[in-house]
Design a protein around this motif. Structure first.
Motif, mmCIF file in Angstrom:
data_model
loop_
_atom_site.group_PDB
_atom_site.id
_atom_site.type_symbol
_atom_site.label_atom_id
_atom_site.label_comp_id
_atom_site.label_asym_id
_atom_site.label_seq_id
_atom_site.Cartn_x
_atom_site.Cartn_y
_atom_site.Cartn_z
ATOM 1 N N ILE A 266 -39.047 -15.561 -36.315
ATOM 2 C CA ILE A 266 -37.942 -16.507 -36.377
ATOM 3 C C ILE A 266 -37.380 -16.629 -37.795
ATOM 4 N N PRO A 267 -38.213 -16.707 -38.854
ATOM 5 C CA PRO A 267 -37.633 -16.716 -40.203
ATOM 6 C C PRO A 267 -36.800 -15.477 -40.499
ATOM 7 N N SER A 268 -37.243 -14.308 -40.007
ATOM 8 C CA SER A 268 -36.470 -13.075 -40.226
ATOM 9 C C SER A 268 -35.143 -13.118 -39.477
ATOM 10 N N ILE A 269 -35.173 -13.683 -38.267
ATOM 11 C CA ILE A 269 -33.930 -13.828 -37.507
ATOM 12 C C ILE A 269 -32.967 -14.740 -38.246
ATOM 13 N N ASN A 270 -33.482 -15.848 -38.769
ATOM 14 C CA ASN A 270 -32.638 -16.749 -39.561
ATOM 15 C C ASN A 270 -32.023 -16.020 -40.743
ATOM 16 N N PHE A 271 -32.839 -15.220 -41.415
ATOM 17 C CA PHE A 271 -32.400 -14.499 -42.609
ATOM 18 C C PHE A 271 -31.267 -13.531 -42.269
ATOM 19 N N TRP A 272 -31.500 -12.658 -41.289
ATOM 20 C CA TRP A 272 -30.509 -11.626 -40.976
ATOM 21 C C TRP A 272 -29.278 -12.189 -40.273
ATOM 22 N N ALA A 273 -29.471 -13.090 -39.337
ATOM 23 C CA ALA A 273 -28.315 -13.675 -38.642
ATOM 24 C C ALA A 273 -27.474 -14.494 -39.604
ATOM 25 N N GLY A 274 -28.138 -15.227 -40.502
ATOM 26 C CA GLY A 274 -27.399 -16.031 -41.478
ATOM 27 C C GLY A 274 -26.618 -15.170 -42.446
ATOM 28 N N GLY A 275 -27.249 -14.115 -42.961
ATOM 29 C CA GLY A 275 -26.563 -13.247 -43.909
ATOM 30 C C GLY A 275 -25.403 -12.494 -43.294
ATOM 31 N N LEU A 276 -25.618 -11.945 -42.100
ATOM 32 C CA LEU A 276 -24.564 -11.168 -41.449
ATOM 33 C C LEU A 276 -23.402 -12.053 -40.994
ATOM 34 N N SER A 277 -23.716 -13.240 -40.497
ATOM 35 C CA SER A 277 -22.632 -14.132 -40.064
ATOM 36 C C SER A 277 -21.804 -14.598 -41.257
ATOM 37 N N ALA A 278 -22.435 -14.732 -42.417
ATOM 38 C CA ALA A 278 -21.685 -15.084 -43.625
ATOM 39 C C ALA A 278 -20.697 -13.982 -43.989
ATOM 40 N N GLN A 279 -21.105 -12.724 -43.814
ATOM 41 C CA GLN A 279 -20.193 -11.613 -44.103
ATOM 42 C C GLN A 279 -19.031 -11.592 -43.114
ATOM 43 N N ILE A 280 -19.329 -11.865 -41.854
ATOM 44 C CA ILE A 280 -18.262 -11.921 -40.843
ATOM 45 C C ILE A 280 -17.267 -13.023 -41.187
ATOM 46 N N PHE A 281 -17.790 -14.160 -41.606
ATOM 47 C CA PHE A 281 -16.923 -15.271 -41.987
ATOM 48 C C PHE A 281 -15.960 -14.858 -43.102
ATOM 49 N N TRP A 282 -16.478 -14.241 -44.155
ATOM 50 C CA TRP A 282 -15.624 -13.885 -45.286
ATOM 51 C C TRP A 282 -14.633 -12.781 -44.938
ATOM 52 N N LEU A 283 -15.009 -11.894 -44.050
ATOM 53 C CA LEU A 283 -14.070 -10.850 -43.626
ATOM 54 C C LEU A 283 -12.869 -11.453 -42.903
ATOM 55 N N THR A 284 -13.089 -12.533 -42.186
ATOM 56 C CA THR A 284 -11.991 -13.144 -41.429
ATOM 57 C C THR A 284 -11.190 -14.153 -42.246
ATOM 58 N N CYS A 285 -11.847 -14.854 -43.184
ATOM 59 C CA CYS A 285 -11.180 -15.976 -43.849
ATOM 60 C C CYS A 285 -10.636 -15.653 -45.230
ATOM 61 N N TYR A 286 -10.981 -14.487 -45.791
ATOM 62 C CA TYR A 286 -10.734 -14.279 -47.214
ATOM 63 C C TYR A 286 -9.272 -14.451 -47.643
ATOM 64 N N PRO A 287 -8.301 -13.911 -46.917
ATOM 65 C CA PRO A 287 -6.908 -14.135 -47.344
ATOM 66 C C PRO A 287 -6.556 -15.608 -47.491
ATOM 67 N N SER A 288 -7.048 -16.440 -46.584
ATOM 68 C CA SER A 288 -6.757 -17.884 -46.683
ATOM 69 C C SER A 288 -7.453 -18.491 -47.891
ATOM 70 N N ASP A 289 -8.587 -17.931 -48.293
ATOM 71 C CA ASP A 289 -9.276 -18.437 -49.476
ATOM 72 C C ASP A 289 -8.496 -18.111 -50.747
ATOM 73 N N VAL A 290 -7.889 -16.926 -50.784
ATOM 74 C CA VAL A 290 -7.072 -16.559 -51.941
ATOM 75 C C VAL A 290 -5.902 -17.528 -52.085
#
Length: 360
Positions: A266-290
């Motif tokens: 479960i800690p490994s799942i938290n680690f990988w799911a959290g890290g990958l979902s953060a990358q997905i978030f930035w791929l979708t939101c980055y223009p609005s952040d600029v």
């Protein structure tokens, strides 16, 4: 991060939020109250800032300066070190440090472990993310609504309907995340506004800066422009945080996928799911952040005497980027942002769980 309890046979059960809980750390939190959670939250906030803020400073500087100031991320790093020293990377660090530690500590009383960096403020307003999840689960994603409101052509199978009635689907997590992002923007907007203005002060000599620190920045903006000045960029913050839909939705999907398809702990799942979902978030939101950063570092003018204001509306900043830089302008500074997202959030999770387990 979102989290389930592990059964004796190794299978996983999900709470109504549909998220995996690290059993050891959660049990310790529940038995020791807020003490461990508070200390672990502080450790998590400090870790997140130490690892992530230098990347964020480079990102903001690349997003908001003229194209000819830096040739790229490495040049920005070198110029920052040369002109301001290592301290230059931590300009504007105090507002998010205080905010993240506070939000992590509030969050720690909840049996779910840790949430991503840009989502920490969601838990400031009585756990708005949890509240929205519960409301959606009990009033929207119900078996009755699926069977009566959806046309037969798009209605899920009976098996899926029964599953959704027990566990909030990924779309529900996405909506809850988006609504929580909107809710907490009233706190996040002024914090991010002050942080951004401090980050783009390039002088190493404090006497040559407009703001000597976060308190001075808040005081001067309030005196010149009132509350409205502190909330400059609120609409841009709301737009940016709408993309929390993809963060929390993808986190739910990845957590379920790793639980069902892998033998990861479960800690490994938290680690990988959290890290990958953060990358997905930035791929979708980055223009609005600029766009948001351009607005938040734009001169306010008036009695503040910091220059002439250029952007009076969100679309003014978005159009200006397009006209001057084209589509590439919306992705300036993306590399340090992308590199930051995984290690900062992952190390924060490691720090949180480590402190919870280490404290008596």
């Amino acid at each position: 991060m979102p989290a389930a309890t592990t059964n004796v046979d190794g299978s996983a059960d999900f709470d109504q939020a549909g998220l995996e809980i690290s059993q050891g750390a959660t049990g310790e939190l529940q038995s020791n109250g807020d003490y461990k959670g508070f200390v672990a939250g502080v450790a998590s906030g400090v870790t997140k800032l130490t690892v992530g803020h230098p990347f964020d400073t480079i990102k903001v500087r690349l997003q908001t300066t003229q194209k000819n100031r830096f040739t790229g991320p490495i040049d920005c790093v070198l110029q920052t070190v040369r002109n301001e020293g290592l301290r230059g990377f931590y300009k504007g660090a105090t507002p998010p440090l205080v905010g993240w530690m506070f939000m992590d500590s509030l969050y720690a009383s909840d049996p779910v472990l840790l949430i991503p960096e840009e989502s920490l403020t969601e838990y400031s307003m009585l756990g708005s993310l949890t509240i929205y999840r519960r409301l959606l689960h009990e009033n929207v994603f119900t078996e009755r609504n699926f069977r009566t409101l959806l046309p037969t052509a798009i209605r899920p199978s009976d098996k899926n309907i029964q599953e959704y009635s027990k566990k909030l689907p990924a779309a529900g997590h996405g909506l809850a995340g988006m609504w929580a992002g909107w809710t907490v923007s009233m706190i996040a907007a002024p914090v991010e506004h002050v942080k951004a203005r401090l980050q783009v002060q390039y002088s190493a000599d404090k006497s040559k800066r407009l703001y000597s620190g976060p308190i001075d920045c808040v005081t001067k903006i309030f005196r010149s422009h009132g509350i409205r000045g502190l909330y400059h960029g609120l609409l841009a913050t709301l737009i940016f945080r709408s993309f929390f839909f993809f963060w929390w939705g993808s986190y739910s999907l990845l957590t379920t996928l790793f639980t069902n398809k892998t033998d990861l702990s479960i800690p490994s799942i938290n680690f990988w799911a959290g890290g990958l979902s953060a990358q997905i978030f930035w791929l979708t939101c980055y223009p609005s952040d600029v766009v948001k950063q351009r607005i938040m570092t734009d001169p306010l003018g008036g009695a503040l005497k910091d220059g002439e204001r250029r952007y009076w509306k969100w679309r003014d900043a978005a159009r200006d980027i397009w006209l001057k830089e084209g589509a590439k302008g919306y992705w300036r500074g993306f590399v340090p942002c992308f590199l930051r997202a995984f290690p900062a959030n992952a190390m924060a999770l490691v720090a949180f769980e480590g402190v919870v387990r280490a404290l008596p």
